[in-house]
Design a protein around this motif. Structure first.
Motif, PDB file in Angstrom:
ATOM      1  N   ILE A 252       0.839  -1.196   0.000  1.00 40.87           N
ATOM      2  CA  ILE A 252       0.000   0.000   0.000  1.00 40.87           C
ATOM      3  C   ILE A 252       0.873   1.245   0.000  1.00 40.87           C
ATOM      4  O   ILE A 252       1.998   1.230   0.495  1.00 40.87           O
ATOM      5  CB  ILE A 252      -0.948   0.019   1.216  1.00 40.87           C
ATOM      6  N   PRO A 253       0.386   2.355  -0.589  1.00 41.00           N
ATOM      7  CA  PRO A 253       1.204   3.565  -0.689  1.00 41.00           C
ATOM      8  C   PRO A 253       1.497   4.218   0.647  1.00 41.00           C
ATOM      9  O   PRO A 253       2.459   4.942   0.806  1.00 41.00           O
ATOM     10  CB  PRO A 253       0.363   4.487  -1.584  1.00 41.00           C
ATOM     11  N   GLY A 254       0.681   3.970   1.637  1.00 34.74           N
ATOM     12  CA  GLY A 254       0.918   4.587   2.943  1.00 34.74           C
ATOM     13  C   GLY A 254       0.113   5.861   3.109  1.00 34.74           C
ATOM     14  O   GLY A 254      -0.046   6.657   2.188  1.00 34.74           O
ATOM     15  N   ARG A 255      -0.402   6.043   4.293  1.00 36.81           N
ATOM     16  CA  ARG A 255      -1.191   7.230   4.609  1.00 36.81           C
ATOM     17  C   ARG A 255      -0.276   8.310   5.175  1.00 36.81           C
ATOM     18  O   ARG A 255       0.657   8.034   5.913  1.00 36.81           O
ATOM     19  CB  ARG A 255      -2.247   6.839   5.630  1.00 36.81           C
ATOM     20  N   VAL A 256      -0.541   9.542   4.823  1.00 39.95           N
ATOM     21  CA  VAL A 256       0.205  10.661   5.390  1.00 39.95           C
ATOM     22  C   VAL A 256      -0.264  10.869   6.825  1.00 39.95           C
ATOM     23  O   VAL A 256      -1.446  11.137   7.065  1.00 39.95           O
ATOM     24  CB  VAL A 256      -0.013  11.948   4.561  1.00 39.95           C
ATOM     25  N   CYS A 257       0.662  10.687   7.768  1.00 36.58           N
ATOM     26  CA  CYS A 257       0.314  10.758   9.191  1.00 36.58           C
ATOM     27  C   CYS A 257       0.716  12.097   9.801  1.00 36.58           C
ATOM     28  O   CYS A 257       1.799  12.616   9.530  1.00 36.58           O
ATOM     29  CB  CYS A 257       0.993   9.626   9.950  1.00 36.58           C
ATOM     30  N   SER A 258      -0.157  12.622  10.643  1.00 38.16           N
ATOM     31  CA  SER A 258       0.094  13.879  11.343  1.00 38.16           C
ATOM     32  C   SER A 258       0.499  13.592  12.785  1.00 38.16           C
ATOM     33  O   SER A 258       0.529  12.436  13.218  1.00 38.16           O
ATOM     34  CB  SER A 258      -1.176  14.734  11.336  1.00 38.16           C
ATOM     35  N   ARG A 259       0.765  14.646  13.536  1.00 36.29           N
ATOM     36  CA  ARG A 259       1.066  14.490  14.953  1.00 36.29           C
ATOM     37  C   ARG A 259      -0.089  13.788  15.674  1.00 36.29           C
ATOM     38  O   ARG A 259       0.125  12.899  16.505  1.00 36.29           O
ATOM     39  CB  ARG A 259       1.326  15.863  15.585  1.00 36.29           C
ATOM     40  N   GLU A 260      -1.305  14.186  15.351  1.00 36.49           N
ATOM     41  CA  GLU A 260      -2.487  13.599  15.990  1.00 36.49           C
ATOM     42  C   GLU A 260      -2.580  12.103  15.698  1.00 36.49           C
ATOM     43  O   GLU A 260      -2.956  11.310  16.571  1.00 36.49           O
ATOM     44  CB  GLU A 260      -3.752  14.311  15.510  1.00 36.49           C
ATOM     45  N   ASP A 261      -2.236  11.696  14.471  1.00 37.30           N
ATOM     46  CA  ASP A 261      -2.261  10.278  14.109  1.00 37.30           C
ATOM     47  C   ASP A 261      -1.251   9.483  14.934  1.00 37.30           C
ATOM     48  O   ASP A 261      -1.533   8.362  15.375  1.00 37.30           O
ATOM     49  CB  ASP A 261      -1.954  10.098  12.617  1.00 37.30           C
ATOM     50  N   ILE A 262      -0.063  10.049  15.119  1.00 32.60           N
ATOM     51  CA  ILE A 262       0.992   9.373  15.873  1.00 32.60           C
ATOM     52  C   ILE A 262       0.580   9.203  17.331  1.00 32.60           C
ATOM     53  O   ILE A 262       0.706   8.115  17.909  1.00 32.60           O
ATOM     54  CB  ILE A 262       2.319  10.152  15.775  1.00 32.60           C
ATOM     55  N   ILE A 263       0.062  10.276  17.933  1.00 29.99           N
ATOM     56  CA  ILE A 263      -0.374  10.224  19.330  1.00 29.99           C
ATOM     57  C   ILE A 263      -1.515   9.224  19.489  1.00 29.99           C
ATOM     58  O   ILE A 263      -1.552   8.444  20.451  1.00 29.99           O
ATOM     59  CB  ILE A 263      -0.807  11.611  19.823  1.00 29.99           C
ATOM     60  N   ARG A 264      -2.434   9.218  18.536  1.00 29.32           N
ATOM     61  CA  ARG A 264      -3.561   8.290  18.597  1.00 29.32           C
ATOM     62  C   ARG A 264      -3.079   6.845  18.529  1.00 29.32           C
ATOM     63  O   ARG A 264      -3.557   5.985  19.283  1.00 29.32           O
ATOM     64  CB  ARG A 264      -4.535   8.581  17.446  1.00 29.32           C
ATOM     65  N   LEU A 265      -2.120   6.570  17.640  1.00 27.70           N
ATOM     66  CA  LEU A 265      -1.605   5.214  17.514  1.00 27.70           C
ATOM     67  C   LEU A 265      -0.895   4.776  18.795  1.00 27.70           C
ATOM     68  O   LEU A 265      -1.100   3.662  19.285  1.00 27.70           O
ATOM     69  CB  LEU A 265      -0.644   5.112  16.333  1.00 27.70           C
ATOM     70  N   LEU A 266      -0.074   5.652  19.362  1.00 26.42           N
ATOM     71  CA  LEU A 266       0.622   5.318  20.606  1.00 26.42           C
ATOM     72  C   LEU A 266      -0.381   5.068  21.732  1.00 26.42           C
ATOM     73  O   LEU A 266      -0.202   4.148  22.548  1.00 26.42           O
ATOM     74  CB  LEU A 266       1.583   6.437  20.994  1.00 26.42           C
ATOM     75  N   SER A 267      -1.426   5.867  21.765  1.00 24.06           N
ATOM     76  CA  SER A 267      -2.467   5.689  22.784  1.00 24.06           C
ATOM     77  C   SER A 267      -3.182   4.352  22.607  1.00 24.06           C
ATOM     78  O   SER A 267      -3.480   3.653  23.589  1.00 24.06           O
ATOM     79  CB  SER A 267      -3.490   6.831  22.716  1.00 24.06           C
ATOM     80  N   SER A 268      -3.446   3.979  21.355  1.00 20.52           N
ATOM     81  CA  SER A 268      -4.119   2.710  21.079  1.00 20.52           C
ATOM     82  C   SER A 268      -3.246   1.536  21.480  1.00 20.52           C
ATOM     83  O   SER A 268      -3.722   0.561  22.073  1.00 20.52           O
ATOM     84  CB  SER A 268      -4.478   2.616  19.593  1.00 20.52           C
ATOM     85  N   ILE A 269      -1.944   1.619  21.165  1.00 22.86           N
ATOM     86  CA  ILE A 269      -1.019   0.557  21.549  1.00 22.86           C
ATOM     87  C   ILE A 269      -0.934   0.479  23.075  1.00 22.86           C
ATOM     88  O   ILE A 269      -0.990  -0.602  23.667  1.00 22.86           O
ATOM     89  CB  ILE A 269       0.384   0.795  20.943  1.00 22.86           C
ATOM     90  N   GLY A 270      -0.811   1.643  23.711  1.00 23.11           N
ATOM     91  CA  GLY A 270      -0.704   1.691  25.163  1.00 23.11           C
ATOM     92  C   GLY A 270      -1.915   1.124  25.878  1.00 23.11           C
ATOM     93  O   GLY A 270      -1.794   0.585  26.984  1.00 23.11           O
ATOM     94  N   GLY A 271      -3.069   1.234  25.248  1.00 23.53           N
ATOM     95  CA  GLY A 271      -4.280   0.698  25.851  1.00 23.53           C
ATOM     96  C   GLY A 271      -4.380  -0.812  25.745  1.00 23.53           C
ATOM     97  O   GLY A 271      -5.213  -1.431  26.421  1.00 23.53           O
ATOM     98  N   LEU A 272      -3.520  -1.412  24.912  1.00 25.05           N
ATOM     99  CA  LEU A 272      -3.589  -2.862  24.693  1.00 25.05           C
ATOM    100  C   LEU A 272      -2.448  -3.643  25.351  1.00 25.05           C
ATOM    101  O   LEU A 272      -2.635  -4.804  25.710  1.00 25.05           O
ATOM    102  CB  LEU A 272      -3.588  -3.158  23.190  1.00 25.05           C
ATOM    103  N   VAL A 273      -1.266  -3.011  25.483  1.00 21.68           N
ATOM    104  CA  VAL A 273      -0.158  -3.741  26.106  1.00 21.68           C
ATOM    105  C   VAL A 273      -0.467  -3.943  27.591  1.00 21.68           C
ATOM    106  O   VAL A 273      -1.005  -3.062  28.248  1.00 21.68           O
ATOM    107  CB  VAL A 273       1.193  -3.013  25.914  1.00 21.68           C
ATOM    108  N   LYS A 274      -0.086  -5.098  28.116  1.00 25.91           N
ATOM    109  CA  LYS A 274      -0.535  -5.489  29.454  1.00 25.91           C
ATOM    110  C   LYS A 274       0.467  -5.162  30.563  1.00 25.91           C
ATOM    111  O   LYS A 274       0.145  -5.255  31.742  1.00 25.91           O
ATOM    112  CB  LYS A 274      -0.865  -6.982  29.469  1.00 25.91           C
ATOM    113  N   SER A 275       1.697  -4.816  30.200  1.00 21.57           N
ATOM    114  CA  SER A 275       2.692  -4.463  31.212  1.00 21.57           C
ATOM    115  C   SER A 275       3.532  -3.296  30.715  1.00 21.57           C
ATOM    116  O   SER A 275       3.400  -2.875  29.556  1.00 21.57           O
ATOM    117  CB  SER A 275       3.593  -5.673  31.518  1.00 21.57           C
ATOM    118  N   ASN A 276       4.379  -2.779  31.587  1.00 18.35           N
ATOM    119  CA  ASN A 276       5.176  -1.601  31.241  1.00 18.35           C
ATOM    120  C   ASN A 276       6.010  -1.858  29.986  1.00 18.35           C
ATOM    121  O   ASN A 276       6.782  -2.809  29.913  1.00 18.35           O
ATOM    122  CB  ASN A 276       6.096  -1.242  32.406  1.00 18.35           C
ATOM    123  N   THR A 277       5.812  -1.022  28.983  1.00 18.84           N
ATOM    124  CA  THR A 277       6.458  -1.175  27.684  1.00 18.84           C
ATOM    125  C   THR A 277       7.082   0.155  27.281  1.00 18.84           C
ATOM    126  O   THR A 277       6.427   1.190  27.350  1.00 18.84           O
ATOM    127  CB  THR A 277       5.427  -1.617  26.619  1.00 18.84           C
TER     128      THR A 277
END
Length: 226
Positions: free
Chosen positions: A2-27
């Motif tokens: 896929i060509p890839g989506r242009v990501c903004s600051r908000e996209d990056i923060i959202r992705l980190l937040s989504s990952i953080g909500g799923l990992v079960k221990s300190n990462t």
């Protein structure tokens, strides 16, 4: 691919937040590349989000989270989400050829805690290190942008490049990353067209050490052959 989506600051923060909500221990993760430059306000957007996991456990936890979010592994490092067209490049303890050294961790800026995920941004100097290794035109352009807009500590840039090169040649011998040489080569390309962004004394010092460690690297290769 896929060509890839242009990501903004908000996209990056959202992705980190989504990952953080799923990992079960300190990462712990370190953000580098274009994503780091966006978070610092040096760039406006990026196609992929580059992340280094601190260790194997964190790496596996992030992969599990990315999978739950709809990403699939396309290559060893590249994870893509065909629904959102987001791309994440993920490695652990290193990125491509260069290890994540303690000097990099010590200078990294704390971005924030996202659930169980703690995110740090690599320093501008160390982002330049990784970008100097790719030989891609867009990374040379990114280095140029960092030099123009970022606050660069030239003493640290040169010092850490030499320090890491010494370790690479000592521990990995002829397979080590000749960082000071790679850095000098990339900066020379930029200085040829934009001499004002790199001090002359920095280039002179880098050239001297680049030649010194290149010769050491050649000697190591010769010793292995003989």
């Amino acid at each position: 691919m896929i060509p890839g989506r242009v990501c903004s600051r908000e996209d990056i923060i959202r992705l980190l937040s989504s990952i953080g909500g799923l990992v079960k221990s300190n990462t712990i993760v370190y953000v580098l590349g274009g994503a780091a430059l966006i978070l610092r306000g040096i760039k406006d957007s990026t196609i992929d989000i580059d992340i280094i996991a601190d260790n194997l456990r964190s790496y596996n936890a992030i992969i599990e989270a990315l999978t739950a979010l709809g990403f699939h592994r396309e290559t060893k490092m590249k994870f893509v989400n065909t629904r959102t067209n987001e791309i994440v490049d993920l490695d652990y303890g290193k990125f491509i050829r260069l290890r994540l050294y303690d000097v990099m961790k010590e200078r990294a800026e704390f971005l924030g805690s996202f659930g169980n995920l703690q995110a740090f941004i690599l320093s501008n100097e160390h982002i330049i290190f990784f970008k100097s290794l790719t030989e891609r035109k867009k990374d040379i352009e990114d280095i140029k942008t960092i030099l123009k807009k970022g606050n660069i500590n030239w003493r640290i840039l040169v010092r850490d490049a030499i320090f890491i090169t010494k370790i690479e040649l000592k521990e990995r011998k002829e397979k080590g990353v000749l960082l000071v040489y790679e850095l000098y080569t990339s900066l020379r390309i930029i200085r040829n067209s934009h001499p004002e962004v790199i001090p002359k004394n920095v280039m002179i010092e880098l050239e001297r050490y680049a030649e010194k460690y290149f010769n050491k690297w050649i000697n190591l290769k010769t010793q292995k052959i003989t």
